[in-house]
Scaffold this active site. Structure first.
Site, PDB file in Angstrom:
ATOM      1  N   LYS A 135      -0.863   0.809 -25.255  1.00  0.00           N
ATOM      2  CA  LYS A 135      -1.141   0.743 -26.700  1.00  0.00           C
ATOM      3  C   LYS A 135       0.204   0.848 -27.425  1.00  0.00           C
ATOM      4  O   LYS A 135       1.018  -0.054 -27.304  1.00  0.00           O
ATOM      5  CB  LYS A 135      -2.149   1.821 -27.086  1.00  0.00           C
ATOM      6  CG  LYS A 135      -3.511   1.634 -26.380  1.00  0.00           C
ATOM      7  CD  LYS A 135      -4.563   2.601 -26.875  1.00  0.00           C
ATOM      8  CE  LYS A 135      -5.910   2.348 -26.247  1.00  0.00           C
ATOM      9  NZ  LYS A 135      -6.117   3.048 -24.961  1.00  0.00           N
TER      10      LYS A 135
ATOM     11  N   ARG B  87      -0.982  -2.321 -18.705  1.00  0.00           N
ATOM     12  CA  ARG B  87      -2.269  -1.628 -18.788  1.00  0.00           C
ATOM     13  C   ARG B  87      -2.311  -0.528 -17.729  1.00  0.00           C
ATOM     14  O   ARG B  87      -2.127  -0.808 -16.537  1.00  0.00           O
ATOM     15  CB  ARG B  87      -3.360  -2.670 -18.524  1.00  0.00           C
ATOM     16  CG  ARG B  87      -4.755  -2.301 -18.873  1.00  0.00           C
ATOM     17  CD  ARG B  87      -5.575  -3.564 -19.070  1.00  0.00           C
ATOM     18  NE  ARG B  87      -5.188  -4.191 -20.315  1.00  0.00           N
ATOM     19  CZ  ARG B  87      -5.595  -3.807 -21.520  1.00  0.00           C
ATOM     20  NH1 ARG B  87      -6.449  -2.813 -21.648  1.00  0.00           N
ATOM     21  NH2 ARG B  87      -5.182  -4.411 -22.604  1.00  0.00           N
TER      22      ARG B  87
ATOM     23  N   TYR C 230       0.855  -1.196   0.000  1.00  0.00           N
ATOM     24  CA  TYR C 230       0.000   0.000   0.000  1.00  0.00           C
ATOM     25  C   TYR C 230       0.880   1.231   0.000  1.00  0.00           C
ATOM     26  O   TYR C 230       1.854   1.298   0.762  1.00  0.00           O
ATOM     27  CB  TYR C 230      -0.913   0.026   1.235  1.00  0.00           C
ATOM     28  CG  TYR C 230      -2.356  -0.124   0.840  1.00  0.00           C
ATOM     29  CD1 TYR C 230      -2.961   0.828   0.019  1.00  0.00           C
ATOM     30  CD2 TYR C 230      -3.107  -1.222   1.250  1.00  0.00           C
ATOM     31  CE1 TYR C 230      -4.274   0.685  -0.381  1.00  0.00           C
ATOM     32  CE2 TYR C 230      -4.427  -1.373   0.848  1.00  0.00           C
ATOM     33  CZ  TYR C 230      -5.004  -0.411   0.028  1.00  0.00           C
ATOM     34  OH  TYR C 230      -6.299  -0.557  -0.376  1.00  0.00           O
TER      35      TYR C 230
ATOM     36  N   THR D 251      -2.886   6.238 -22.226  1.00  0.00           N
ATOM     37  CA  THR D 251      -2.737   4.911 -21.635  1.00  0.00           C
ATOM     38  C   THR D 251      -1.281   4.523 -21.812  1.00  0.00           C
ATOM     39  O   THR D 251      -0.529   5.196 -22.539  1.00  0.00           O
ATOM     40  CB  THR D 251      -3.620   3.870 -22.351  1.00  0.00           C
ATOM     41  OG1 THR D 251      -3.300   3.900 -23.738  1.00  0.00           O
ATOM     42  CG2 THR D 251      -5.097   4.151 -22.152  1.00  0.00           C
TER      43      THR D 251
ATOM     44  N   ASP E  74      -5.699  13.717 -25.471  1.00  0.00           N
ATOM     45  CA  ASP E  74      -5.664  12.316 -25.059  1.00  0.00           C
ATOM     46  C   ASP E  74      -4.918  11.574 -26.171  1.00  0.00           C
ATOM     47  O   ASP E  74      -5.464  11.340 -27.251  1.00  0.00           O
ATOM     48  CB  ASP E  74      -7.102  11.815 -24.916  1.00  0.00           C
ATOM     49  CG  ASP E  74      -7.185  10.348 -24.536  1.00  0.00           C
ATOM     50  OD1 ASP E  74      -6.180   9.633 -24.696  1.00  0.00           O
ATOM     51  OD2 ASP E  74      -8.266   9.916 -24.101  1.00  0.00           O
TER      52      ASP E  74
ATOM     53  N   GLU F 214      -0.498   4.824  -0.535  1.00  0.00           N
ATOM     54  CA  GLU F 214      -1.297   6.028  -0.821  1.00  0.00           C
ATOM     55  C   GLU F 214      -0.427   7.269  -0.628  1.00  0.00           C
ATOM     56  O   GLU F 214       0.296   7.386   0.357  1.00  0.00           O
ATOM     57  CB  GLU F 214      -2.518   6.085   0.099  1.00  0.00           C
ATOM     58  CG  GLU F 214      -3.589   5.107  -0.344  1.00  0.00           C
ATOM     59  CD  GLU F 214      -4.843   5.172   0.513  1.00  0.00           C
ATOM     60  OE1 GLU F 214      -4.877   5.940   1.484  1.00  0.00           O
ATOM     61  OE2 GLU F 214      -5.790   4.433   0.195  1.00  0.00           O
TER      62      GLU F 214
HETATM   63  N1  DSN Z   1     -11.620   2.730 -26.735  1.00  0.00           N
HETATM   64  C1  DSN Z   1     -10.540   1.824 -26.465  1.00  0.00           C
HETATM   65  C2  DSN Z   1      -9.851   1.480 -27.713  1.00  0.00           C
HETATM   66  O1  DSN Z   1      -9.358   2.375 -28.401  1.00  0.00           O
HETATM   67  O2  DSN Z   1      -9.837   0.319 -28.057  1.00  0.00           O
HETATM   68  C3  DSN Z   1      -9.641   2.398 -25.515  1.00  0.00           C
HETATM   69  O3  DSN Z   1     -10.303   2.885 -24.402  1.00  0.00           O
END
Ligand code: DSN
Length: 426
Positions: free
Chosen positions: A222, A228, A47, A219, A193, A49
């Site tokens: 990708k 993730r 933990y 993210t 984003d 925090e």
């Molecule tokens: N919308 C998802 C994708 O691009 O597959 C990611 O959140």
């Protein structure tokens, strides 16, 4: 405890599925084994925090170091002043930015989900469309390109507090400078984003959003090819312009408000095992090997797009600048849903996707989205893209013919034997 063979058998089946098929889901990738090992490490027990050096738990001396390394490496990748590596996902990263700069009922302006946007950019079924007054811009019907005139017009008319750019299914680069210009004119902040193209931006292969957007979220799984998770970044810290204060009523720098928005705003304990895996992935991104990988993504994407165009497939915007392409299947007389299902039978994984101005629902769709980040990690080069386009085309044009599907599946499985995945796992 007894070993849970039921679950481990299923994990092995998933490994086999990932190895034997062609992964074209644009948002997926294969992390390195060391990233996976960090996620399966004892750090999951801790933990922590708070943030490095200021935690609410004892015993954080080690995870302070792993988290600080993740922050430092991320700052180095994008040449930025501020990074928060704790968001559990891209959606959480976006939620934290929203919480830091918006009050309920404030106006946001983002790309419509049906035009390639994301749920967290103001979709009515998402918190972002429920808590805030969400408005959308789209793409130009004839070109498939972001309709910057519509964006500017809506920004002037609505005076949103936040303009969101970035997308889930948009294959072209963004004019961040133009968006910032209108944002300054109407007093809006800008959030980019970059979840999809982040790895290409990291290596300077696409426009840099950081000089023009106040906040950049992503993210990490990708094109960044990490575990993730999510991240929040700013090239330059600045004082919150809307008078939003911390819990004690103090006006603070955005970095402090963003940190507070992540924890304790929307999250509790950070996932330190995932943060260590992020640090490893960021270290990999800083390498020359990853630079070659990012360049190869673009070569593969161009080659795959051309192979589809040569077969009379209708690519939205007629091509791609990044790792993905969105295909309108209406001239092939098959829905996205049916194409997805037939492709899966041949072990080609891709997802159905709405195309701009789609006449079908999000459950059926007229389109399919393909991305090359994962197959590039498998080691494929431009020359391999023809095999993929041929296999996809065979399925789409024979989606009801089980014998054709079976023969394509066999050739897919044989083809993938050339590209080993996690050979260390046996
Ligand atoms: N919308 C998802 C994708 O691009 O597959 C990611 O959140």
């Amino acid at each position: 405890m007894q070993r849970d063979t039921q679950i481990f058998n299923l994990i092995n089946q998933e490994l086999h599925r990932q190895r034997s098929g062609i992964e074209l889901i644009a948002s997926e990738n294969f992390t390195s084994l060391q990233v996976i090992q960090a996620m399966g490490s004892v750090l999951t027990n801790k933990y922590a925090e708070g943030y490095p050096g200021r935690r609410y738990y004892a015993g954080c001396e080690i995870v302070d170091q792993t988290e600080q390394l993740a922050i430092n490496r991320l700052k180095q990748i994008f040449n930025i002043e501020y990074a928060n590596v704790q968001p559990h996902s891209g959606a959480q990263a976006n939620a934290a930015v929203h919480l830091a700069v918006l009050k309920p009922g404030d106006k946001i302006l983002g790309l419509d989900l049906s035009m390639g946007g994301h749920l967290t950019h103001g979709s009515p079924v998402n918190y972002s469309g429920k808590l805030y007054e969400a408005h959308h811009y789209g793409v130009v019907k004839e070109t498939g390109l972001v309709d910057y005139e519509m964006l500017e017009q809506k920004a002037r008319e609505l005076k949103p507090q936040l303009i969101i750019c970035g997308a889930s299914a948009y294959s072209r680069d963004w004019d961040y400078e133009r968006i910032r210009k209108v944002a300054d004119e109407v007093g809006a902040l800008v959030m980019a984003d970059i979840a999809h193209p982040a790895g290409l931006i990291a290596k300077g292969l696409l426009n840099d959003p950081f000089d023009h957007c106040h906040f950049v979220t992503s993210t990490t799984h990708k094109t960044l090819r990490g575990p993730r998770g999510g991240i929040i970044m700013m090239r330059k810290d600045f004082e919150n312009p809307f008078g939003i204060t911390d819990n004690k009523g103090n006006v603070r720098m955005m970095s402090a408000l963003l940190d507070l928005a992540v924890f304790p705003g929307i999250q509790g304990g950070p996932l330190e095992h995932v943060i260590a895996a992020k640090a490893i992935a960021f270290g990999e991104i800083l390498s020359d090997e990853y630079t070659d990988y990012a360049k190869q993504i673009l070569k593969n994407s161009q080659a795959l797009a051309k192979a589809f165009v040569d077969k009379d497939y209708n690519l939205i915007s007629n091509g791609t600048d990044n790792h993905l392409m969105l295909i309108d299947l209406r001239n092939k007389n098959i829905s996205g849903k049916k194409a997805e299902q037939a492709l899966v039978k041949a072990e080609i994984t891709a997802n159905k996707n709405m195309v701009p101005f789609d006449d079908k629902s999000a459950f059926i769709t007229s389109g399919v989205r393909f991305g090359v980040a994962a197959i590039t990690t498998r080691g494929m080069k431009e020359n391999d893209m023809q095999f993929i386009a041929d296999a996809v085309d065979k399925i789409i044009t024979n989606a009801d013919d089980e014998s054709v599907i079976l023969s394509v599946k066999k050739s897919v499985n044989e083809f993938m034997e050339q590209f080993p995945l996690y050979p260390e796992l046996g």
